[in-house]
Scaffold this motif. Structure first.
Motif, short mmCIF file in Angstrom:
data_model
loop_
_atom_site.label_atom_id
_atom_site.label_comp_id
_atom_site.label_asym_id
_atom_site.label_seq_id
_atom_site.Cartn_x
_atom_site.Cartn_y
_atom_site.Cartn_z
N LEU A 1 29.27 20.19 10.70
CA LEU A 1 27.72 19.84 10.12
C LEU A 1 27.93 18.55 9.45
N LEU A 2 28.20 18.07 8.67
CA LEU A 2 28.36 16.54 8.46
C LEU A 2 27.98 15.22 9.87
N THR A 3 28.84 15.12 10.57
CA THR A 3 28.30 15.49 12.24
C THR A 3 27.06 15.47 12.77
N TYR A 4 26.68 16.36 12.77
CA TYR A 4 25.59 18.10 13.53
C TYR A 4 24.24 17.05 12.44
N ALA A 5 24.61 17.16 11.04
CA ALA A 5 23.24 16.64 10.90
C ALA A 5 22.72 14.70 10.65
#
Length: 78
Positions: A29-33
């Motif tokens: 999720l952090l990478t996607y954000a």
């Protein structure tokens, strides 16, 4: 750059849930954000990605769509 499936975060009245995620999902999720921020130029809180991702997942699930259609009242389209 790759075209992301989630392009914008709708501003809808939320329902609060408390969940636990595996660390790998949180990192993703952090990478996607981060990728979305680079693509759109806007900072995105990773927790705001969960609802649209779940929505897209359920919309693409044919089995779920069939169940949902069978539960609609007669004469209603969803």
């Amino acid at each position: 750059m790759a075209k992301l499936k989630i392009a914008s975060i709708p501003n809808d009245k939320p329902v609060r849930l408390t969940i636990e995620l595996p660390a790998t999902v949180h990192r993703d999720l952090l990478t996607y954000a981060d990728a979305l921020a680079r693509e759109s130029g806007q900072t995105v809180d990773p927790s705001r990605l969960i609802a649209p991702m779940l929505g897209r997942f359920m919309a693409a699930d044919r089995g779920f769509a069939k169940i949902r259609r069978s539960q609609l009242p007669s004469g209603t389209e969803g």
